[in-house]
Design a protein around this motif. Structure first.
Motif, PDB file in Angstrom:
ATOM      1  N   LEU A  24       0.571  -1.209  -0.003  1.00  0.00           N
ATOM      2  CA  LEU A  24       0.056  -0.101  -0.008  1.00  0.00           C
ATOM      3  C   LEU A  24       0.704   1.190  -0.221  1.00  0.00           C
ATOM      4  O   LEU A  24       1.456   1.521   1.019  1.00  0.00           O
ATOM      5  CB  LEU A  24      -1.035   0.071   1.418  1.00  0.00           C
TER       6      LEU A  24
ATOM      7  N   GLY B 226       0.258   4.355  -0.691  1.00  0.00           N
ATOM      8  CA  GLY B 226      -0.085   5.619   0.057  1.00  0.00           C
ATOM      9  C   GLY B 226       0.388   7.005  -0.646  1.00  0.00           C
ATOM     10  O   GLY B 226       0.467   7.296  -1.576  1.00  0.00           O
TER      11      GLY B 226
ATOM     12  N   CYS C 104      -5.498   8.878  -0.798  1.00  0.00           N
ATOM     13  CA  CYS C 104      -6.091   8.766   0.601  1.00  0.00           C
ATOM     14  C   CYS C 104      -4.815   8.733   1.626  1.00  0.00           C
ATOM     15  O   CYS C 104      -3.763   8.034   1.118  1.00  0.00           O
ATOM     16  CB  CYS C 104      -6.891   7.649   0.885  1.00  0.00           C
TER      17      CYS C 104
ATOM     18  N   TYR D 271      -3.354   7.080   4.195  1.00  0.00           N
ATOM     19  CA  TYR D 271      -3.417   5.907   5.032  1.00  0.00           C
ATOM     20  C   TYR D 271      -2.894   5.594   6.190  1.00  0.00           C
ATOM     21  O   TYR D 271      -2.918   4.634   6.884  1.00  0.00           O
ATOM     22  CB  TYR D 271      -3.077   4.615   3.870  1.00  0.00           C
TER      23      TYR D 271
ATOM     24  N   TRP E 263      -1.013   2.504   7.839  1.00  0.00           N
ATOM     25  CA  TRP E 263      -0.992   1.588   6.911  1.00  0.00           C
ATOM     26  C   TRP E 263      -0.088   1.720   5.922  1.00  0.00           C
ATOM     27  O   TRP E 263       0.355   0.880   5.107  1.00  0.00           O
ATOM     28  CB  TRP E 263      -2.377   1.466   6.441  1.00  0.00           C
ATOM     29  N   GLN E 264       0.464   2.936   5.477  1.00  0.00           N
ATOM     30  CA  GLN E 264       1.169   3.317   4.310  1.00  0.00           C
ATOM     31  C   GLN E 264       2.488   2.406   4.397  1.00  0.00           C
ATOM     32  O   GLN E 264       3.433   2.325   5.506  1.00  0.00           O
ATOM     33  CB  GLN E 264       1.596   4.805   4.602  1.00  0.00           C
TER      34      GLN E 264
ATOM     35  N   VAL F  58     -12.903  -1.426   6.106  1.00  0.00           N
ATOM     36  CA  VAL F  58     -12.683  -0.929   5.012  1.00  0.00           C
ATOM     37  C   VAL F  58     -13.651  -1.505   3.667  1.00  0.00           C
ATOM     38  O   VAL F  58     -14.091  -1.001   2.706  1.00  0.00           O
ATOM     39  CB  VAL F  58     -11.179  -0.871   4.493  1.00  0.00           C
TER      40      VAL F  58
ATOM     41  N   PHE G 170      -8.225   5.543   9.292  1.00  0.00           N
ATOM     42  CA  PHE G 170      -6.766   4.988   9.084  1.00  0.00           C
ATOM     43  C   PHE G 170      -5.982   5.573  10.434  1.00  0.00           C
ATOM     44  O   PHE G 170      -6.093   6.525  10.314  1.00  0.00           O
ATOM     45  CB  PHE G 170      -6.174   5.146   7.859  1.00  0.00           C
TER      46      PHE G 170
ATOM     47  N   ASP H 184      -8.908   4.577  -4.930  1.00  0.00           N
ATOM     48  CA  ASP H 184     -10.074   4.617  -4.150  1.00  0.00           C
ATOM     49  C   ASP H 184     -10.687   6.012  -4.278  1.00  0.00           C
ATOM     50  O   ASP H 184     -11.778   6.280  -4.127  1.00  0.00           O
ATOM     51  CB  ASP H 184      -9.377   4.576  -2.681  1.00  0.00           C
TER      52      ASP H 184
END
Length: 238
Positions: A20, A22, A86, A88, A91-92, A108, A117, A158
């Motif tokens: 991810l 990001g 987004c 994140y 989470w990135q 999600v 997030f 997204d």
């Protein structure tokens, strides 16, 4: 009414490795992504764009450059953080396989309107700022270039899914039903009565019909006659 072409960036090194990305710096298109961007640019080359608005992230800027490089005219390129990826948060940079084990993952998937997030933004906030940016640019391009104006916005999966969901009148909790592939083209017209979602997630096909005048704002009962057939000089008149 103006026409906005939503273009997702081509495949990146992070996409290919299941990470991810990001808003991380240094995430660029890979060889496949560059080829995808070129193919999309070739599809759009027959459409005189009055402008291109891009997310500030490199993968989108690369895709936007591919598009403008094949434009016969000089389409102005603008960078707008309103359509950036987004945030994140924590989470990135993590692997998608690892994230799928997190409790937030199911939120999600099934109730994205409630997803926030950690250390980042909510999916609802992402949709709000992205829709506002797209509608603002659309109104400006129409005011400056007339109702036949066609412009492109280069953004992220997204983000584009959330904009399409809004145009369809769908709750954000249903937006995972929409697919937006790398370098895909989706098309929206914001009419006075309602948005018209003309196409979603296309990666092939002639787009010269976008050079013809936009249809009337009212939806044709029965579905209408469709797009004009392309000719050697562009689309046939309506």
């Amino acid at each position: 009414m103006a026409t906005v072409i939503l273009v997702r960036h081509g495949r990146t090194t992070a996409n290919a490795s299941g990470v991810l990305a990001g808003r991380a710096a240094g995430v660029a298109l890979d060889d496949v992504g560059r080829s995808q961007a070129r193919r999309t640019a070739e599809r759009l080359a027959v459409v005189p764009l009055v402008g291109v608005v891009t997310s500030p992230l490199e993968r989108c800027r690369q895709t936007a450059r591919a598009v403008t490089d094949l434009q016969a005219g000089s389409a102005t390129t603008l960078v707008d953080r309103g359509i950036t990826e987004c945030d994140y948060g924590d989470w990135q940079g993590r692997a998608l396989g690892e994230l799928a084990k997190e409790a937030l993952w199911s939120v999600v998937q099934s109730q994205p309107s409630a997803a926030v997030f950690p250390g980042g933004e909510s999916m609802a906030a992402m949709q709000t700022r992205a829709v506002a940016a797209i509608r603002r640019h659309d109104a400006r391009f129409e005011a400056e270039h007339g109702p036949g104006a066609v412009w492109a916005a280069v953004s992220h999966g997204d983000v584009i899914k959330s904009v399409i969901a809004d145009a369809l009148g769908m709750h954000l909790d249903l937006f995972q039903r929409i697919s937006v592939g790398p370098a895909s083209v989706s098309i929206i017209r914001y009419g006075t009565a309602r948005p018209d979602v003309v196409a979603t997630n296309t990666d092939s096909g002639d787009l010269s019909w976008l050079r013809a005048p936009a249809p009337a704002a009212d939806a044709p009962v029965g579905g209408g006659a469709g797009h004009p057939e392309p000719t050697a000089d562009g689309p046939a008149p309506r």
